[in-house]
Design a protein around this motif. Structure first.
Motif, PDB file in Angstrom:
ATOM      1  N   VAL A 159      -0.158  16.071 -17.206  1.00 43.16           N
ATOM      2  CA  VAL A 159       0.353  16.128 -18.579  1.00 43.16           C
ATOM      3  C   VAL A 159       1.571  17.042 -18.584  1.00 43.16           C
ATOM      4  O   VAL A 159       1.792  17.818 -17.652  1.00 43.16           O
ATOM      5  CB  VAL A 159      -0.710  16.660 -19.572  1.00 43.16           C
ATOM      6  N   HIS A 160       2.369  16.961 -19.636  1.00 44.46           N
ATOM      7  CA  HIS A 160       3.569  17.811 -19.723  1.00 44.46           C
ATOM      8  C   HIS A 160       3.157  19.281 -19.749  1.00 44.46           C
ATOM      9  O   HIS A 160       2.224  19.678 -20.453  1.00 44.46           O
ATOM     10  CB  HIS A 160       4.376  17.487 -20.971  1.00 44.46           C
ATOM     11  N   ARG A 161       3.843  20.080 -18.970  1.00 43.45           N
ATOM     12  CA  ARG A 161       3.578  21.520 -18.914  1.00 43.45           C
ATOM     13  C   ARG A 161       4.844  22.283 -19.284  1.00 43.45           C
ATOM     14  O   ARG A 161       5.946  21.930 -18.845  1.00 43.45           O
ATOM     15  CB  ARG A 161       3.148  21.942 -17.508  1.00 43.45           C
ATOM     16  N   ASP A 162       4.663  23.353 -20.062  1.00 43.33           N
ATOM     17  CA  ASP A 162       5.792  24.241 -20.350  1.00 43.33           C
ATOM     18  C   ASP A 162       6.050  25.202 -19.199  1.00 43.33           C
ATOM     19  O   ASP A 162       7.166  25.702 -19.037  1.00 43.33           O
ATOM     20  CB  ASP A 162       5.514  25.039 -21.628  1.00 43.33           C
ATOM     21  N   LEU A 163       5.003  25.462 -18.405  1.00 45.14           N
ATOM     22  CA  LEU A 163       5.116  26.385 -17.273  1.00 45.14           C
ATOM     23  C   LEU A 163       4.347  25.799 -16.103  1.00 45.14           C
ATOM     24  O   LEU A 163       3.213  25.342 -16.258  1.00 45.14           O
ATOM     25  CB  LEU A 163       4.541  27.757 -17.643  1.00 45.14           C
ATOM     26  N   LEU A 164       4.965  25.821 -14.934  1.00 44.12           N
ATOM     27  CA  LEU A 164       4.323  25.359 -13.701  1.00 44.12           C
ATOM     28  C   LEU A 164       4.304  26.526 -12.716  1.00 44.12           C
ATOM     29  O   LEU A 164       5.346  27.113 -12.425  1.00 44.12           O
ATOM     30  CB  LEU A 164       5.103  24.184 -13.119  1.00 44.12           C
ATOM     31  N   VAL A 165       3.112  26.883 -12.218  1.00 43.67           N
ATOM     32  CA  VAL A 165       2.942  27.994 -11.277  1.00 43.67           C
ATOM     33  C   VAL A 165       2.513  27.405  -9.937  1.00 43.67           C
ATOM     34  O   VAL A 165       1.440  26.805  -9.832  1.00 43.67           O
ATOM     35  CB  VAL A 165       1.894  29.005 -11.779  1.00 43.67           C
ATOM     36  N   LEU A 166       3.351  27.569  -8.917  1.00 47.54           N
ATOM     37  CA  LEU A 166       3.106  26.958  -7.610  1.00 47.54           C
ATOM     38  C   LEU A 166       3.066  28.036  -6.529  1.00 47.54           C
ATOM     39  O   LEU A 166       4.050  28.761  -6.328  1.00 47.54           O
ATOM     40  CB  LEU A 166       4.211  25.943  -7.286  1.00 47.54           C
ATOM     41  N   ASP A 167       1.936  28.123  -5.838  1.00 47.05           N
ATOM     42  CA  ASP A 167       1.761  29.102  -4.767  1.00 47.05           C
ATOM     43  C   ASP A 167       1.993  28.392  -3.433  1.00 47.05           C
ATOM     44  O   ASP A 167       1.188  27.565  -3.015  1.00 47.05           O
ATOM     45  CB  ASP A 167       0.344  29.676  -4.846  1.00 47.05           C
ATOM     46  N   GLU A 168       3.107  28.700  -2.764  1.00 46.85           N
ATOM     47  CA  GLU A 168       3.486  28.067  -1.494  1.00 46.85           C
ATOM     48  C   GLU A 168       3.451  26.533  -1.599  1.00 46.85           C
ATOM     49  O   GLU A 168       2.703  25.867  -0.883  1.00 46.85           O
ATOM     50  CB  GLU A 168       2.564  28.542  -0.371  1.00 46.85           C
ATOM     51  N   THR A 193      10.927  22.606 -18.151  1.00 48.07           N
ATOM     52  CA  THR A 193       9.753  23.313 -17.648  1.00 48.07           C
ATOM     53  C   THR A 193      10.180  24.548 -16.864  1.00 48.07           C
ATOM     54  O   THR A 193      11.083  24.473 -16.027  1.00 48.07           O
ATOM     55  CB  THR A 193       8.916  22.392 -16.738  1.00 48.07           C
ATOM     56  N   THR A 194       9.553  25.677 -17.131  1.00 51.31           N
ATOM     57  CA  THR A 194       9.753  26.875 -16.320  1.00 51.31           C
ATOM     58  C   THR A 194       8.882  26.752 -15.076  1.00 51.31           C
ATOM     59  O   THR A 194       7.695  26.447 -15.174  1.00 51.31           O
ATOM     60  CB  THR A 194       9.364  28.142 -17.096  1.00 51.31           C
ATOM     61  N   VAL A 195       9.467  26.974 -13.893  1.00 50.21           N
ATOM     62  CA  VAL A 195       8.733  26.835 -12.638  1.00 50.21           C
ATOM     63  C   VAL A 195       8.709  28.196 -11.944  1.00 50.21           C
ATOM     64  O   VAL A 195       9.752  28.784 -11.660  1.00 50.21           O
ATOM     65  CB  VAL A 195       9.358  25.775 -11.715  1.00 50.21           C
ATOM     66  N   PHE A 196       7.488  28.675 -11.666  1.00 50.15           N
ATOM     67  CA  PHE A 196       7.270  29.973 -11.019  1.00 50.15           C
ATOM     68  C   PHE A 196       6.721  29.690  -9.622  1.00 50.15           C
ATOM     69  O   PHE A 196       5.618  29.171  -9.480  1.00 50.15           O
ATOM     70  CB  PHE A 196       6.276  30.785 -11.851  1.00 50.15           C
ATOM     71  N   VAL A 197       7.518  29.995  -8.586  1.00 49.30           N
ATOM     72  CA  VAL A 197       7.210  29.596  -7.217  1.00 49.30           C
ATOM     73  C   VAL A 197       6.985  30.825  -6.344  1.00 49.30           C
ATOM     74  O   VAL A 197       7.890  31.643  -6.158  1.00 49.30           O
ATOM     75  CB  VAL A 197       8.349  28.749  -6.605  1.00 49.30           C
ATOM     76  N   SER A 198       5.785  30.959  -5.808  1.00 51.41           N
ATOM     77  CA  SER A 198       5.503  31.998  -4.813  1.00 51.41           C
ATOM     78  C   SER A 198       5.759  31.403  -3.439  1.00 51.41           C
ATOM     79  O   SER A 198       5.217  30.352  -3.102  1.00 51.41           O
ATOM     80  CB  SER A 198       4.049  32.456  -4.926  1.00 51.41           C
TER      81      SER A 198
END
Length: 321
Positions: A159-168, A193-198
């Motif tokens: 589904v549509h996400r405002d924030l995506l958090v991706l770990d590796e 979408t804001t994407v937060f990438v570790s």
């Protein structure tokens, strides 16, 4: 919501701290992730990245500090925030004897906010976006590590996400898969979408992210745009010449501090910090040519994110976590 926090930030923390008995895993960090950014979260093993992510998502309680995600206080507003967040943390896990499509359908069924009448279409679209349409009916136990990573990202995109958090997110992917995930992340950011990438893959972060933060031993040592992070180190002048002694004398006369690297069978390299406030590469070339120095190659190189990372943390980095 963190008191006084900015509505322009997708994630904001103040004094965020996590202690396990006598060990402080995260020590008073103040994160500021702009909305619409692709934000790289960098740090060596054990620096506190995954623990920080788990606190942001309400998976573990903070010892102290404040968290705001999408303008809402966490974990107090967890049930309002999480439906707007997609996440892939610490590797995906699936039912091994269900197909990729069936796994996504089952996970989507567990989401009470996901509309059931569009489930099949959304599963197909998510698999297509991560390049797994051809393997939709294959059992998950037959998926490679890279395919499981893709399936985990597909789950976050149901589904549509405002924030995506991706770990590796590129862990286990081949070069083609890595390029595809990089392109996907860029397209998601372009859609708002804001994407937060570790990640430990610093070259990938340089190509993919607009902003970054660097963790070291549980402490946030730097954050900002990639350009901001690079400003802590000076550019370097690199010169290849068969006349290294004469070249060094010219550079010293120009106020630079050259060092020489000999390469067997090749012309030596001369390197020097190059602040550039009162000189240009053209001026250096003119001075060298006037002194009769033969130039085989000359470049002014900006410091890489890797160099800045090592300068900030005093450590190298691993390719995978």
């Amino acid at each position: 919501m963190v008191p006084g926090s900015s509505l322009d930030l997708a994630i904001e923390t103040r004094g965020l701290t996590k202690r396990f008995a006598r060990q402080t895993a995260v020590n008073g960090i103040d994160l500021a992730v702009p909305r619409g950014a692709v934000f790289g979260f960098l740090g060596p093993n054990g620096s506190g990245k995954t623990t920080s992510i788990r606190m942001l998502l309400g998976l573990t309680a903070a010892t102290s500090g404040q968290i705001s995600v999408l303008g809402e206080s966490m974990p107090a507003r967890l049930h309002d925030v999480l439906p707007r967040v997609g996440a892939l943390v610490e590797g995906p896990a699936f039912y091994p004897f269900l197909s990729g499509a069936a796994n996504l359908s089952r996970l989507d069924t567990a989401d009470r906010f996901a509309p059931s009448h569009t489930r099949s279409a959304r599963v197909d679209q998510a698999l297509e976006r991560v390049g797994l349409s051809h393997a939709a009916k294959k059992k998950a136990h037959a998926y490679s590590l890279g395919m499981k990573q893709r399936l985990g990202i597909a789950n976050a995109l149901l589904v549509h996400r405002d924030l995506l958090v991706l770990d590796e997110p590129t862990n286990g992917l081949d070069p083609q898969g890595t390029r595809e995930v990089r392109s996907l992340i860029r397209s998601l950011a372009a859609e708002g979408t804001t994407v937060f990438v570790s990640s430990h893959l610093l070259a990938e972060v340089e190509q993919m992210c607009t902003h970054a933060a660097v963790m070291s031993a549980g402490t946030l040592v730097a954050q900002g745009t990639l350009a901001d992070l690079g400003r802590g180190s000076e550019p370097r002048l690199r010169l290849r010449t068969p006349d290294p002694d004469a070249a060094s004398r010219v550079l010293v006369h120009l106020g630079l501090a050259p060092t020489q690297t000999d390469v067997p069978g090749q012309d030596p390299w001369i390197e020097a910090p190059f602040p550039g406030e009162h000189r240009t590469p053209d001026a250096v070339v003119t001075a060298l040519v006037s002194a009769g120095v033969r130039i085989r190659g000359l470049a002014v190189e900006e410091p890489s994110l890797e160099e800045r990372f090592v300068a900030l943390t005093g450590e190298g980095f691993d390719v995978v976590q």
